[in-house]
Design a protein around this motif. Sequence first.
Motif, short mmCIF file in Angstrom:
data_model
loop_
_atom_site.label_atom_id
_atom_site.label_comp_id
_atom_site.label_asym_id
_atom_site.label_seq_id
_atom_site.Cartn_x
_atom_site.Cartn_y
_atom_site.Cartn_z
N PHE A 56 13.52 -14.03 4.94
CA PHE A 56 12.64 -14.14 3.78
C PHE A 56 11.18 -14.25 4.21
N THR A 57 10.93 -14.96 5.31
CA THR A 57 9.58 -15.10 5.84
C THR A 57 9.02 -13.75 6.26
N LEU A 58 9.85 -12.95 6.89
CA LEU A 58 9.42 -11.62 7.29
C LEU A 58 9.03 -10.80 6.06
N LEU A 59 9.81 -10.91 5.01
CA LEU A 59 9.49 -10.22 3.76
C LEU A 59 8.16 -10.72 3.19
N CYS A 60 7.94 -12.04 3.23
CA CYS A 60 6.68 -12.60 2.73
C CYS A 60 5.49 -12.11 3.53
N VAL A 61 5.64 -11.99 4.84
CA VAL A 61 4.55 -11.49 5.68
C VAL A 61 4.24 -10.04 5.35
N VAL A 62 5.27 -9.24 5.15
CA VAL A 62 5.06 -7.83 4.80
C VAL A 62 4.35 -7.71 3.45
N VAL A 63 4.74 -8.52 2.48
CA VAL A 63 4.08 -8.50 1.17
C VAL A 63 2.63 -8.95 1.31
N ALA A 64 2.37 -9.97 2.11
CA ALA A 64 0.99 -10.42 2.32
C ALA A 64 0.16 -9.33 2.98
N PHE A 65 0.74 -8.60 3.94
CA PHE A 65 0.03 -7.49 4.57
C PHE A 65 -0.27 -6.39 3.55
N ALA A 66 0.69 -6.10 2.68
CA ALA A 66 0.48 -5.06 1.66
C ALA A 66 -0.65 -5.46 0.72
N ILE A 67 -0.68 -6.72 0.32
CA ILE A 67 -1.75 -7.18 -0.57
C ILE A 67 -3.10 -7.12 0.14
N LEU A 68 -3.15 -7.56 1.39
CA LEU A 68 -4.40 -7.49 2.15
C LEU A 68 -4.88 -6.05 2.30
N PHE A 69 -3.97 -5.14 2.61
CA PHE A 69 -4.35 -3.74 2.77
C PHE A 69 -4.83 -3.16 1.45
N TYR A 70 -4.17 -3.53 0.36
CA TYR A 70 -4.57 -3.04 -0.96
C TYR A 70 -5.97 -3.55 -1.33
N LEU A 71 -6.25 -4.81 -1.03
CA LEU A 71 -7.53 -5.40 -1.42
C LEU A 71 -8.67 -5.04 -0.46
N HIS A 72 -8.38 -4.96 0.85
CA HIS A 72 -9.46 -4.82 1.82
C HIS A 72 -9.35 -3.58 2.69
N GLY A 73 -8.28 -2.83 2.58
CA GLY A 73 -8.12 -1.65 3.44
C GLY A 73 -7.90 -2.06 4.88
#
Length: 103
Positions: free
Chosen positions: A34-51
């Motif tokens: 689940f932690t790995l999934l949370c990290v991937v989601v956090a990366f996706a949000i960061l990439f979406y917001l900041h490229g």
Amino acid sequence: MEILLPQPSRLDDPLYASVAWARYWRLMRGMAKFTLLCVVVAFAILFYLHGFASIHMYIATAGGVALTVMLMAALMGLVFLSSESGHDESIDDPVSKDISPDE
């Protein structure tokens, strides 16, 4: 005055303890996924917001998210282990009897 001895914990039994600890480590493995999934989601949000940002931001985000989720899982898992095994009831606490003698 009646002296009550604390009840033995079920974790003192090696067979029960091995089953309880196996359940705890199974929970930790599930939470690692689940932690790995949370990290991937956090990366996706960061990439979406900041490229594409600094690698340091992604490393710090991964470390922060992973450490937070895994620490929460470890501590809550120990709470569940203690509660399920009856280890909480095996503790003799004379102070609580002075505060609330109804128990």
